[in-house]
Design a protein around this motif. Structure first.
Motif: not given
Lengths: 235, 405
Positions: B279-280, B365
């Motif tokens: 996700v980052s 997220g």
């Protein structure tokens, strides 16, 4: 002696008056033609602007990729830009026509030279406009593609490509006009080569670590490098 | 009935697909006269031989038809993987109509998870259930099919008022009535429907007033070709086709408010696993997009949206969450930009990619590796936001200049 001086003065004055008398009608014609050109240019500008606004030219120009015209215009209006181009073209042509009416060797020669040179100037202007359009198109393509490939210096890459195309177009335009042909080609070669070398060095040095990481990963697990989310089915 | 399969150099995958099709026909519809139509684009890897070998002694029920694959089809790697799919579908539909088929199902030659039960699931609602169009519904991990979940499904639902979860599915079933209707439409010549022919088919069925249903097929494992398009190209193809249909059918969707569910058949199997997504990295892609493409976005999005995106960029990655209403307005703005040709379509939709990755980061997220119910509930909220924002779309569509000030 005074008689001779008087004679010379009177002859000189006569020549001057004669020259002025010969020159004045041409000057009057120049002024009249230029004033007429001003009036015609103003009328053409107003009519053309209203006509283009009526035809929704601004919207159509932005849809067909001619937004560049609006970007150059002070009021962001492509219609106004076209109207102003028409106005200044008529003014310029009117002035040149007036110059040729002077019947003076120098201005006439200048006017004829300019008229003879017009095709080259128009061709150079077209090359510049097309070059600018192409440069913007390529720059945007590179920018979007580079961002989607996660290249951090996407903007730098895009600006570099844009200026490469602009330099190429500028060189072609100057070549068309015939200004400093040899020097220009040499300068362009040096500049183009320099820019390409600089970009290659910048990308090579800047992405040294990234390349080594990618190669390392490929050698370790044999997998291809992927941008985020590339390994999943999105549809 | 006819089962149509389009193929072009699918020798590696088409064998099991044909075996499944044959098993499905024998198991579920043995009494109905059936035929398998293979639309073949001129494969050079022996695909027709593999098909005959897979069908064995029952290859007699195979009808092979050729469809043209143009050089442009080979140059543009399609997201569905079949070069010239519009021509292949046209060949299948025409053959089915010529054979007098009461119903027709189309399956993809590169789906590794295609089972015998898929055939019955796709054909029976059209054959016996009185439905005209049977859309697929796949079981997918949260990170899979995100383009469909984030844009295709909610936009299609808000526009046409029909809750079809997979409007761009590679498999579908259709009745004879719909078959005739599709063939009567313009644009079949030279693959005029383009790479998004599946979206066109679904839209034509829905806007034509045909009875539509869904069938749950389970996981869909698709074997990608070596030349499969990247994410950006996929967005250009899929969303471009959706926006094109939207512009073409503006008279229809502007009259529709709200949405209604469609009958769904089959059971929901377990959701398969999928490769994890960092996700980052998605958040970083979004931030890079904001930094570099903000000027491009500003040509499409109003200032208020740009400000909202800036707030997302400066916020912490851990609290990254894109508001549903904001996302819906962004998609509507891009649809209007696509219609007005603010930018070239490939530039416009290419610039959408970082925004989509931002949405995906926000979505993953929130749902994480949650089960299907959590994901469905989340997507339902998103779809409702698209419906709530539809007046915004209609206003922008009708009076785009009002929003440029």
């Amino acid at each position: 002696m005074w008689d001779q001086v008087n004679l010379i003065f009177s002859r000189a004055a006569g020549r001057i008056v004669e020259n002025i008398a010969n020159f004045l009608p041409g000057l009057v014609v120049l002024v009249v033609l230029f004033l007429a050109a001003i009036v015609v240019a103003a009328i053409v500008r107003v009519v053309l602007y209203r006509l283009l606004r009526g035809l929704d030219f601004d919207q159509r120009a932005s849809r067909t990729g001619l937004a560049m015209l609006a970007e150059w215009a002070p009021d962001k209006s492509a219609s106004l830009m076209v109207a102003r181009i028409a106005q200044w073209t008529i003014l310029f042509l009117g002035f040149l026509a007036g110059l040729s009416a002077l019947d003076a060797t120098m201005p006439s020669y200048f006017a004829l030279t300019v008229f003879g040179y017009l095709p080259n100037l128009v061709a150079a202007a077209i090359i510049l406009v097309l070059g600018d359009l192409f440069a913007r198109f390529v720059a945007r393509s590179v920018l979007i593609s580079a961002v989607n490939m996660q290249i951090q210096s996407a903007r730098l890459l895009s600006v570099g490509v844009k200026w490469l195309v602009l330099i190429l177009a500028g060189t072609m335009a100057l070549e068309q006009i015939g200004l400093g042909r040899e020097i220009l080609l040499l300068a362009f070669g040096i500049l183009f080569g320099g820019v390409v070398l600089a970009m290659a060095l910048a990308v090579g040095l800047g992405s040294k670590d990234a390349v080594s990481r990618t190669l390392d990963r490929q050698l370790r697990d044999g997998s291809e490098p992927h941008a985020p989310g590339e390994r999943i089915d999105h549809v | 009935m006819v089962i149509g399969v389009g193929a072009y150099n699918n020798a590696a995958t088409i064998g099991p697909v044909m075996e499944a099709v044959q098993a499905g026909l024998q198991r579920h519809q043995p009494a109905v006269e059936s035929c398998i139509v293979l639309a073949e684009g001129g494969s050079t890897d022996g695909t027709p031989d593999v098909v005959r070998h897979a069908l064995g002694p029952r290859a007699g029920r195979l009808v092979q038809v050729a469809y043209p694959v143009h050089p442009a089809d080979l140059l543009e790697a399609a997201y569905h993987g079949l070069p010239g799919r519009p021509q292949a579908l046209a060949a299948i539909f025409r053959t089915a109509a010529a054979l007098g088929a009461r119903a027709c199902a189309v399956v993809d030659a590169s789906v590794a998870s295609l089972g015998a039960d898929w055939i019955a699931a796709l054909i029976e609602p059209a054959l016996d259930g009185g439905f005209d169009f049977v859309a697929p519904c796949y079981a997918r991990a949260p990170q899979e099919g995100a383009l469909t979940r984030s844009i295709v499904y909610p936009l299609f639902r808000a526009l046409y008022g029909v809750r079809l979860h997979q409007p761009a599915g590679g498999e579908f079933g259709c009745s004879r009535a719909l078959l005739d209707h599709l063939l009567a439409q313009d644009g079949w010549q030279d693959g005029g429907h383009g790479v998004g022919v599946d979206i066109w088919t679904t839209t034509a069925a829905v806007c034509g007033g045909f009875k539509v249903c869904e069938t749950r097929l389970g996981p869909r494992r698709h074997v990608s070709r070596d030349d499969a398009p990247d994410l950006s190209a996929t967005i250009v193809q899929v969303i471009g086709a959706l926006f094109t249909e939207q512009a073409r059918r503006a008279e229809v969707w502007q009259r529709i408010r709200g949405s209604a569910g469609v009958p769904a058949f089959g059971t929901s199997p377990a959701v398969p696993e999928a490769p994890p997504v960092e996700v980052s990295q998605l958040v970083e892609s979004f931030r890079l997009g904001y930094r570099e493409l903000r000027d491009v976005w500003a040509a499409v999005l109003p200032p208020a949206t740009i400000i909202a995106l800036k707030r997302l960029v400066v916020g912490s990655a851990g609290a990254f969450a894109m508001d549903d209403e904001l996302w819906a307005r962004i998609i509507y703005d891009f649809a209007v930009g696509h219609r007005l040709r603010v930018l070239r379509p490939d530039h416009l939709l290419g610039a959408l990619t970082p925004l989509y990755l931002g949405w995906l980061a926000s979505f993953l997220g929130e749902v994480g590796t949650g089960d299907a119910a959590v994901v469905d509930e989340r997507i339902e909220r998103l779809a409702l936001a698209f419906e709530r924002q539809k007046p915004y779309l209609i206003s922008r569509w009708r009076w785009p200049e009002r929003f440029n000030a």
